[in-house]
Motif scaffolding. Structure first.
Motif, PDB file in Angstrom:
ATOM      1  N   ALA A 113       2.370   7.996 -71.536  1.00 25.09           N
ATOM      2  CA  ALA A 113       1.364   7.856 -72.586  1.00 25.09           C
ATOM      3  C   ALA A 113       0.022   7.387 -72.024  1.00 25.09           C
ATOM      4  O   ALA A 113      -0.999   7.436 -72.722  1.00 25.09           O
ATOM      5  CB  ALA A 113       1.849   6.879 -73.652  1.00 25.09           C
ATOM      6  N   PHE A 114      -0.003   6.936 -70.771  1.00 25.42           N
ATOM      7  CA  PHE A 114      -1.234   6.467 -70.155  1.00 25.42           C
ATOM      8  C   PHE A 114      -1.975   7.627 -69.507  1.00 25.42           C
ATOM      9  O   PHE A 114      -1.389   8.633 -69.128  1.00 25.42           O
ATOM     10  CB  PHE A 114      -0.952   5.410 -69.076  1.00 25.42           C
ATOM     11  N   GLU A 115      -3.266   7.463 -69.365  1.00 23.66           N
ATOM     12  CA  GLU A 115      -4.076   8.460 -68.661  1.00 23.66           C
ATOM     13  C   GLU A 115      -4.160   8.066 -67.196  1.00 23.66           C
ATOM     14  O   GLU A 115      -5.158   7.535 -66.723  1.00 23.66           O
ATOM     15  CB  GLU A 115      -5.464   8.551 -69.304  1.00 23.66           C
ATOM     16  N   ILE A 116      -3.083   8.347 -66.461  1.00 27.79           N
ATOM     17  CA  ILE A 116      -3.008   7.956 -65.056  1.00 27.79           C
ATOM     18  C   ILE A 116      -3.611   9.044 -64.187  1.00 27.79           C
ATOM     19  O   ILE A 116      -3.354  10.231 -64.382  1.00 27.79           O
ATOM     20  CB  ILE A 116      -1.544   7.708 -64.640  1.00 27.79           C
ATOM     21  N   SER A 117      -4.386   8.624 -63.204  1.00 28.40           N
ATOM     22  CA  SER A 117      -4.999   9.577 -62.291  1.00 28.40           C
ATOM     23  C   SER A 117      -3.921  10.298 -61.480  1.00 28.40           C
ATOM     24  O   SER A 117      -2.938   9.701 -61.029  1.00 28.40           O
ATOM     25  CB  SER A 117      -5.956   8.847 -61.339  1.00 28.40           C
ATOM     26  N   SER A 118      -4.088  11.597 -61.313  1.00 22.53           N
ATOM     27  CA  SER A 118      -3.142  12.376 -60.503  1.00 22.53           C
ATOM     28  C   SER A 118      -3.349  12.135 -59.010  1.00 22.53           C
ATOM     29  O   SER A 118      -2.502  12.488 -58.193  1.00 22.53           O
ATOM     30  CB  SER A 118      -3.300  13.872 -60.807  1.00 22.53           C
TER      31      SER A 118
END
Length: 214
Positions: A142-147
């Motif tokens: 659900a988090f906007e984690i950097s790829s």
């Protein structure tokens, strides 16, 4: 606020969530710390592990069961996030609550009385480990984690989870080993597992309520 905290007890703290979403690149040490913190403060994990080792006396047996749980937990945590496998977080956490109920009933000898046989406890520990790991994966998804550096960060997080598990397990073992030296251990073993079962049902109910209201 308490209800919300319980519903999301398997997740990541709000401050940690903000940190995870802001950073990019490989960050080994921070993610190891976050993984360890999650396990040490994850009461659903701790309740299940307490149930698993409650009647285990040999360290070799404890190591086998904890390793099976870690294998399941690590597999779904890594694959769930990296492959972005979708699932409803409330339903997964409801199953996690039932895993606590299952183990408490197992410790109370319920299956032998009800079914006439003992289910394979090793398989059950591995399977429920898969759900525990997937439960956290649904929160991280659900988090906007950097790829950028995602795989290494996930591996570091998982290392932290396992280190935190060992630390939490050590604390549980110290307490339960001392308790076993007293006469109250067997006297209250059944009641303790009844409380453990009740906690599992409570977690299940909270998650099902969250699912119905979402």
């Amino acid at each position: 606020m308490l209800c919300c905290g319980l519903l999301y007890g398997h997740g990541v703290a709000q401050g940690d969530q903000g940190y995870i979403q802001e950073i990019a690149g490989v960050n080994i040490i921070p993610f190891i710390y976050l993984g360890a913190k999650h396990m040490v403060t994850g009461y659903d994990h701790l309740l299940f592990l307490l149930g698993v080792i409650f009647f285990l006396y040999r360290l070799s047996h404890i190591a086998i069961y904890v390793s099976l749980f870690a294998l399941g937990h690590s597999t779904t945590l890594l694959l769930g996030v990296y492959l972005d496998i979708p699932a409803n977080a409330y339903l997964i956490d409801a199953i996690i609550g039932l895993s606590i109920v299952y183990k408490a009933l197992d410790n109370m000898g319920a299956y032998q009385r009800w079914l006439g046989f003992q289910p394979n406890t090793k398989y059950a520990t591995l399977i429920f480990g898969l759900f525990h790991g997937f439960g956290l994966a649904t929160k991280i998804q659900a988090f906007e984690i950097s790829s950028d550096g995602l795989l290494m960060n996930l591996l570091a997080f998982n290392v932290g989870v396992e280190l935190g598990q060992l630390l939490a397990l050590l604390g549980i073992l110290i307490v339960i080993s001392y308790w076993r030296t007293t006469s109250s251990y067997y006297r209250y073993a059944y009641n303790t597992n009844t409380l453990l079962m009740s906690a599992g049902f409570m977690l299940f109910g909270l998650q099902i309520t969250g699912y119905a209201l979402s």
